[in-house]
Motif scaffolding. Structure first.
Motif, mmCIF file in Angstrom:
data_model
loop_
_atom_site.group_PDB
_atom_site.id
_atom_site.type_symbol
_atom_site.label_atom_id
_atom_site.label_comp_id
_atom_site.label_asym_id
_atom_site.label_seq_id
_atom_site.Cartn_x
_atom_site.Cartn_y
_atom_site.Cartn_z
ATOM 1 N N ALA A 90 0.825 -1.209 0.000
ATOM 2 C CA ALA A 90 0.000 0.000 0.000
ATOM 3 C C ALA A 90 0.859 1.258 0.000
ATOM 4 O O ALA A 90 0.441 2.306 -0.488
ATOM 5 C CB ALA A 90 -0.927 0.005 1.217
ATOM 6 N N ALA A 91 2.086 1.144 0.545
ATOM 7 C CA ALA A 91 2.911 2.354 0.760
ATOM 8 C C ALA A 91 3.163 3.195 -0.504
ATOM 9 O O ALA A 91 2.926 4.406 -0.459
ATOM 10 C CB ALA A 91 4.207 1.982 1.487
ATOM 11 N N PRO A 92 3.638 2.695 -1.673
ATOM 12 C CA PRO A 92 4.152 1.352 -1.898
ATOM 13 C C PRO A 92 5.644 1.314 -1.642
ATOM 14 O O PRO A 92 6.322 2.310 -1.770
ATOM 15 C CB PRO A 92 3.866 1.154 -3.395
ATOM 16 N N GLY A 93 6.143 0.110 -1.307
ATOM 17 C CA GLY A 93 7.576 -0.065 -1.106
ATOM 18 C C GLY A 93 7.995 -1.454 -1.544
ATOM 19 O O GLY A 93 7.145 -2.287 -1.870
ATOM 20 N N VAL A 94 9.323 -1.709 -1.564
ATOM 21 C CA VAL A 94 9.826 -3.012 -1.989
ATOM 22 C C VAL A 94 10.267 -3.869 -0.808
ATOM 23 O O VAL A 94 10.603 -5.035 -0.972
ATOM 24 C CB VAL A 94 10.990 -2.888 -3.000
ATOM 25 N N GLY A 95 10.254 -3.285 0.388
ATOM 26 C CA GLY A 95 10.642 -4.060 1.559
ATOM 27 C C GLY A 95 10.133 -3.387 2.819
ATOM 28 O O GLY A 95 9.937 -2.163 2.854
ATOM 29 N N LEU A 96 9.875 -4.215 3.847
ATOM 30 C CA LEU A 96 9.424 -3.658 5.126
ATOM 31 C C LEU A 96 9.827 -4.639 6.220
ATOM 32 O O LEU A 96 9.625 -5.851 6.097
ATOM 33 C CB LEU A 96 7.899 -3.486 5.108
ATOM 34 N N ALA A 97 10.421 -4.109 7.276
ATOM 35 C CA ALA A 97 10.836 -4.947 8.402
ATOM 36 C C ALA A 97 9.896 -4.680 9.573
ATOM 37 O O ALA A 97 9.385 -3.569 9.734
ATOM 38 C CB ALA A 97 12.279 -4.616 8.788
ATOM 39 N N ALA A 98 9.664 -5.715 10.390
ATOM 40 C CA ALA A 98 8.696 -5.607 11.491
ATOM 41 C C ALA A 98 8.930 -4.399 12.399
ATOM 42 O O ALA A 98 7.973 -3.727 12.785
ATOM 43 C CB ALA A 98 8.668 -6.913 12.289
ATOM 44 N N PRO A 99 10.201 -4.082 12.770
ATOM 45 C CA PRO A 99 10.395 -2.924 13.650
ATOM 46 C C PRO A 99 9.902 -1.610 13.042
ATOM 47 O O PRO A 99 9.622 -0.662 13.776
ATOM 48 C CB PRO A 99 11.914 -2.895 13.892
ATOM 49 N N GLN A 100 9.767 -1.550 11.708
ATOM 50 C CA GLN A 100 9.257 -0.318 11.088
ATOM 51 C C GLN A 100 7.786 -0.068 11.418
ATOM 52 O O GLN A 100 7.285 1.030 11.219
ATOM 53 C CB GLN A 100 9.432 -0.361 9.559
ATOM 54 N N VAL A 101 7.087 -1.119 11.886
ATOM 55 C CA VAL A 101 5.710 -0.906 12.355
ATOM 56 C C VAL A 101 5.667 -1.063 13.886
ATOM 57 O O VAL A 101 4.611 -1.291 14.469
ATOM 58 C CB VAL A 101 4.682 -1.834 11.655
#
Ligand code: NI
Length: 172
Positions: free
Chosen positions: A41-52
């Motif tokens: 949705a962001a959109p992005g190509v990667g996301l790590a749990a600590p970012q949320v």
């Protein structure tokens, strides 16, 4: 599934070291689904749990080109087994550092061991952009952002602007 708010630097929660996932269960799989939904949705190509704001060693990625096939990746407790001495430079950005980009040099090949969404052990040999993305996302698990790998001058400029933008938004 649910969208989760993404933390923005200089939020101190982005600097915390995340803990290993002891067991890949339904709660972890629900988190994985949320991370994918939030990333796309962001959109992005990667996301790590600590970012949320969830300090677990878990990340999702999908670096498919715009018209290419989607290649979703989930990595739980990833560990680098080998890294090349040769480096590659890519321009990096981050959903937690919105609007800013910088060239970062990293090893251009890495071999990584991780658990998949079924808790099975996997290994991947990555190079090029995939290797960079992997290392960028793994850095998040140790509280490291790409701006920590550029000059202090540029880092402080970016973090100051982000902090100022946040104050302005809060004042509205
Ligand atoms: Ni990032």
């Amino acid at each position: 599934m649910a969208l989760r708010p993404i933390l923005v630097a200089p939020d101190p929660r982005l600097k915390r070291v995340s803990s290993s996932v002891p067991k890949v269960d339904d709660e972890i799989r629900a988190l994985i689904d949320d991370l994918f939904e939030t990333m796309y949705a962001a959109p992005g190509v990667g996301l790590a749990a600590p970012q949320v704001g969830v300090h677990k060693r878990l990340l999702v990625m999908d670096i498919a080109e715009k018209d290419g096939d989607s290649k979703p990746f989930v990595m739980i407790n990833p560990a680098i087994l080998e890294r090349s001495e040769s480096e590659a430079v890519y321009e990096e950005g981050c959903l937690s550092v919105p609007g800013y980009y910088a060239d970062v040099a990293r090893p251009d090949k890495v071999r990584v061991r991780y658990l998949d969404r079924d808790g099975a052990e996997q290994e991947i040999a990555a190079e090029g952009f995939l290797a960079t993305c992997l290392q960028h996302e793994m850095d998040h698990l140790d509280g490291v952002l790409f701006v920590d790998r550029i000059s202090a001058l540029k880092r402080n400029m970016i973090l100051r602007k982000l902090a100022k933008a946040r104050k302005l938004a809060a004042a509205e």
